[in-house]
Design an enzyme around this catalytic site. Structure first.
Site, short mmCIF file in Angstrom:
data_model
loop_
_atom_site.label_atom_id
_atom_site.label_comp_id
_atom_site.label_asym_id
_atom_site.label_seq_id
_atom_site.Cartn_x
_atom_site.Cartn_y
_atom_site.Cartn_z
N HIS A 231 1.70 11.99 1.32
CA HIS A 231 2.79 12.88 0.95
C HIS A 231 2.69 14.24 1.63
O HIS A 231 3.69 14.78 2.11
CB HIS A 231 2.84 13.09 -0.56
CG HIS A 231 3.33 11.90 -1.30
ND1 HIS A 231 3.43 11.88 -2.68
CD2 HIS A 231 3.73 10.66 -0.89
CE1 HIS A 231 3.88 10.71 -3.08
NE2 HIS A 231 4.05 9.95 -2.00
N ARG B 254 18.81 2.11 -3.89
CA ARG B 254 19.92 1.56 -4.69
C ARG B 254 20.71 2.66 -5.38
O ARG B 254 21.92 2.57 -5.51
CB ARG B 254 19.39 0.56 -5.71
CG ARG B 254 19.03 -0.75 -5.05
CD ARG B 254 18.88 -1.83 -6.06
NE ARG B 254 18.75 -3.11 -5.37
CZ ARG B 254 18.38 -4.20 -5.97
NH1 ARG B 254 18.11 -4.20 -7.26
NH2 ARG B 254 18.29 -5.33 -5.29
N ALA C 47 14.52 1.82 -6.17
CA ALA C 47 14.88 2.99 -6.98
C ALA C 47 15.85 3.89 -6.21
O ALA C 47 17.04 3.92 -6.48
CB ALA C 47 13.63 3.74 -7.41
N TYR D 157 8.18 7.74 11.27
CA TYR D 157 9.04 8.65 10.51
C TYR D 157 9.42 9.91 11.28
O TYR D 157 10.44 10.54 10.99
CB TYR D 157 8.41 9.01 9.16
CG TYR D 157 7.27 9.99 9.23
CD1 TYR D 157 7.51 11.35 9.12
CD2 TYR D 157 5.96 9.57 9.40
CE1 TYR D 157 6.46 12.27 9.19
CE2 TYR D 157 4.92 10.47 9.47
CZ TYR D 157 5.18 11.82 9.36
OH TYR D 157 4.14 12.73 9.43
N LYS E 50 6.17 11.54 -6.93
CA LYS E 50 4.94 12.11 -7.46
C LYS E 50 3.75 11.23 -7.14
O LYS E 50 3.92 10.01 -6.96
CB LYS E 50 5.06 12.33 -8.96
CG LYS E 50 5.24 11.05 -9.76
CD LYS E 50 5.41 11.35 -11.21
CE LYS E 50 5.54 10.04 -11.96
NZ LYS E 50 5.70 10.20 -13.36
#
Length: 119
Positions: A84, A22, A19, A63, A102
């Site tokens: 998250h 790209r 998603a 990360y 989300k």
């Protein structure tokens, strides 16, 4: 053309790669540049690098290394939803703009922590 926004993608699963990856390397390539990818799974990380043609991008399994790169303007968080909160707070504290898949967090308290971190 103005300055391209330099993105890092944290989480290279389906959302992060197919998603957002790209989209940024395709339709938005004139406005955005993916300069770093992070994922705890080295095989998934390498597959994303190859799929997106980002051999020159940093590819890290931690990360926080991505967040330490001061040249990165913004990050997209596509890790599992229970992470998250921690990842978004760390990114905001590192001075990054954050787009978080989300749900924002899995608890109200987690959402409040993110809001507090963004100042």
């Amino acid at each position: 053309m103005g300055k391209r926004i330099r993105f890092g993608i944290i989480g290279t699963g389906q959302r992060g790669t197919a998603a957002y990856g790209r989209l940024l390397t395709g339709m938005l390539a004139e406005e955005a540049e993916v300069v770093a990818l992070a994922d705890i799974n080295p095989k998934r990380l390498q597959a994303a690098v190859e799929l997106l043609g980002l051999e020159k991008a940093a590819a890290v399994t931690d990360y926080t290394q991505l967040l330490a790169d001061e040249s990165i303007d913004a990050v997209i968080v596509t890790t599992p939803d229970f992470t998250h909160n921690r990842v978004a707070v760390d990114a905001l504290r590192a001075g990054k703009h954050v787009l978080c898949e989300k749900p924002l967090a899995t608890t109200v308290e987690g959402c409040q922590q993110i809001l507090q971190a963004q100042g």
